[in-house]
Scaffold this active site. Structure first.
Site, PDB file in Angstrom:
ATOM      1  N   LYS A  12       0.726  -1.611   0.072  1.00  0.00           N
ATOM      2  CA  LYS A  12       0.494   0.305  -0.278  1.00  0.00           C
ATOM      3  C   LYS A  12       0.429   1.092  -0.077  1.00  0.00           C
ATOM      4  O   LYS A  12       1.870   1.201   0.964  1.00  0.00           O
ATOM      5  CB  LYS A  12      -0.512   0.104   0.930  1.00  0.00           C
ATOM      6  CG  LYS A  12      -1.883   0.655   1.442  1.00  0.00           C
ATOM      7  CD  LYS A  12      -3.565   0.166  -0.188  1.00  0.00           C
ATOM      8  CE  LYS A  12      -4.278  -0.008   0.461  1.00  0.00           C
ATOM      9  NZ  LYS A  12      -5.312  -0.384  -0.374  1.00  0.00           N
ATOM     10  N   THR A  57      -3.907  -5.093   0.594  1.00  0.00           N
ATOM     11  CA  THR A  57      -3.320  -3.998   1.101  1.00  0.00           C
ATOM     12  C   THR A  57      -4.069  -2.763   1.693  1.00  0.00           C
ATOM     13  O   THR A  57      -3.214  -2.235   2.637  1.00  0.00           O
ATOM     14  CB  THR A  57      -2.341  -3.410  -0.621  1.00  0.00           C
ATOM     15  OG1 THR A  57      -4.067  -2.506  -1.248  1.00  0.00           O
ATOM     16  CG2 THR A  57      -2.188  -3.944  -1.538  1.00  0.00           C
ATOM     17  N   HIS A 250      20.248  26.339 -12.585  1.00  0.00           N
ATOM     18  CA  HIS A 250      21.627  26.625 -13.070  1.00  0.00           C
ATOM     19  C   HIS A 250      20.455  28.604 -12.415  1.00  0.00           C
ATOM     20  O   HIS A 250      19.545  28.460 -12.373  1.00  0.00           O
ATOM     21  CB  HIS A 250      21.238  26.870 -14.245  1.00  0.00           C
ATOM     22  CG  HIS A 250      21.934  25.597 -14.410  1.00  0.00           C
ATOM     23  ND1 HIS A 250      22.872  25.120 -14.201  1.00  0.00           N
ATOM     24  CD2 HIS A 250      21.130  24.486 -15.119  1.00  0.00           C
ATOM     25  CE1 HIS A 250      23.259  23.692 -14.370  1.00  0.00           C
ATOM     26  NE2 HIS A 250      22.345  23.614 -14.617  1.00  0.00           N
TER      27      HIS A 250
HETATM   28  O1  LIG Z   1      28.885  21.934 -10.745  1.00  0.00           O
HETATM   29  C1  LIG Z   1      28.647  22.035 -12.536  1.00  0.00           C
HETATM   30  N1  LIG Z   1      28.936  21.156 -12.772  1.00  0.00           N
HETATM   31  C2  LIG Z   1      29.150  20.608 -14.035  1.00  0.00           C
HETATM   32  O2  LIG Z   1      29.107  19.413 -14.361  1.00  0.00           O
HETATM   33  C3  LIG Z   1      28.270  21.641 -15.029  1.00  0.00           C
HETATM   34  N2  LIG Z   1      27.858  20.955 -16.147  1.00  0.00           N
HETATM   35  C4  LIG Z   1      27.731  22.461 -16.575  1.00  0.00           C
HETATM   36  O3  LIG Z   1      27.153  23.073 -17.918  1.00  0.00           O
HETATM   37  N3  LIG Z   1      27.916  22.993 -15.395  1.00  0.00           N
HETATM   38  C5  LIG Z   1      27.908  22.302 -14.389  1.00  0.00           C
HETATM   39  N4  LIG Z   1      28.188  22.680 -12.715  1.00  0.00           N
END
Ligand SMILES: O=c1[nH]c(=O)c2[nH]c(=O)[nH]c2[nH]1
Length: 301
Positions: A12, A57, A250
């Site tokens: 479950k 379950t 990013h």
């Molecule tokens: O810390 C990072 N590792 C990567 O492997 C990587 N590749 C990337 O484009 N930016 C980063 N930054």
């Protein structure tokens, strides 16, 4: 054409159990999401439709609630061990059980400088996790406990660079000596045994992960993960192995020149996808490993 049932397990998923101690003026809350998975002598249910060995379950769900009432719900690792041992020890066809738990933390609401007795606000975005596996009967019984945290979202606004990387004909990334680094960390650590102060260890490991993220001058997220994992193993002798998964969230500097402005490295686009996905397993040299501990269920990796 010979075809076999090559594997099976069932349980479950995502039983939402909230246990509140209300037998005192100052109430205590534990809020969890529990997934049970059983393995054993269940092939007939698939092959012939014979349910005689199948613990429904629905019963597994009831057991999660009954154990929270009967035995209490304190550290999720203990609760998971109690449930997994029950299924293996008390339900004949079960040879192995896996119990996965997520815990949502609540923090007391501050009123006049003190934590309120029976009102909370959800604490933090992160989720504490545990995965317990119990296999075998009696003397042969073995258990594995993996503690963890997920959705631990962290960001540092300097102290991170990424340069010196391999360049080929498709590379456009510019090296940087100063960037924002952010991730939503998933960390899972396997214990050497079950004689552990679970709550104190969770708090301690979380603090070490955050300290290393903050203080390591990062040359790459890969290096930061290595430092995090190594520090946890160095400081917690009861941890055999830690697995880290970190999406690189990013933060891209925005070109403000069309508006006649200098960015000064202060305005970023928080990019959603794609994201780098950096992973590491850090283990003790003398640890034999335990693949049984890591077979996550409930559709989760
Ligand atoms: O810390 C990072 N590792 C990567 O492997 C990587 N590749 C990337 O484009 N930016 C980063 N930054």
């Amino acid at each position: 054409m010979p075809i076999t049932l090559a594997g099976h397990q069932y349980g479950k998923a995502e039983n939402r159990v909230v246990r509140i101690r209300r037998d005192r003026a100052r109430h205590e809350i534990r809020d969890v999401n529990v997934t049970t998975t059983l393995r054993g002598d269940f092939a007939d249910a698939y092959l012939t439709g014979d349910q005689s060995k199948v613990l429904p379950t629905d019963t597994q769900k009831n057991t999660c609630y009954a154990y929270a009432g009967e035995k209490g719900l304190d550290a999720i690792e203990d609760y998971g061990l109690a449930l997994a041992r029950h299924f293996v020890d008390d339900v004949a066809p079960v040879s192995g059980a896996r119990v996965e738990i997520e815990e949502y933390a609540w923090q007391r609401v501050e009123v006049d400088g003190a934590g309120h007795d029976h009102t909370w606000v959800r604490a933090g975005a992160e989720v504490r996790t545990a995965a317990v596996v119990v296999e075998g009967e009696g003397e042969q019984q073995r258990s594995w406990v993996v503690g963890g945290v997920k959705e631990l979202v962290v960001l540092k606004s300097t102290g991170s660079e990424f340069s010196g990387f391999l360049v080929d004909g498709y590379t456009t990334l510019q090296p940087t000596r100063d960037r924002v680094m952010a991730t939503s960390l998933v960390a899972n650590w396997r214990f050497t045994g079950t004689d552990v102060d679970w709550d104190a260890t969770y708090t301690g490991i979380r603090a070490v992960l955050l300290r290393e993220f903050a203080t390591v001058h990062s040359l790459a997220l890969q290096q930061t993960l290595w430092h995090m994992g190594r520090a946890v193993l160095a400081e917690f002798p009861r941890v055999a192995e830690i697995r880290l998964v970190a999406p690189n969230k990013h933060h891209l500097p925005v070109d403000l020149s069309p508006f006649g402005l200098d960015n000064h490295g202060e305005v970023f686009h928080a990019d959603d996808r794609p994201y780098g996905l950096i992973q590491a397993v850090v283990a003790r040299d003398d640890d034999p490993g335990a693949p049984q501990a890591w077979a996550f269920g409930a559709g989760r990796a």
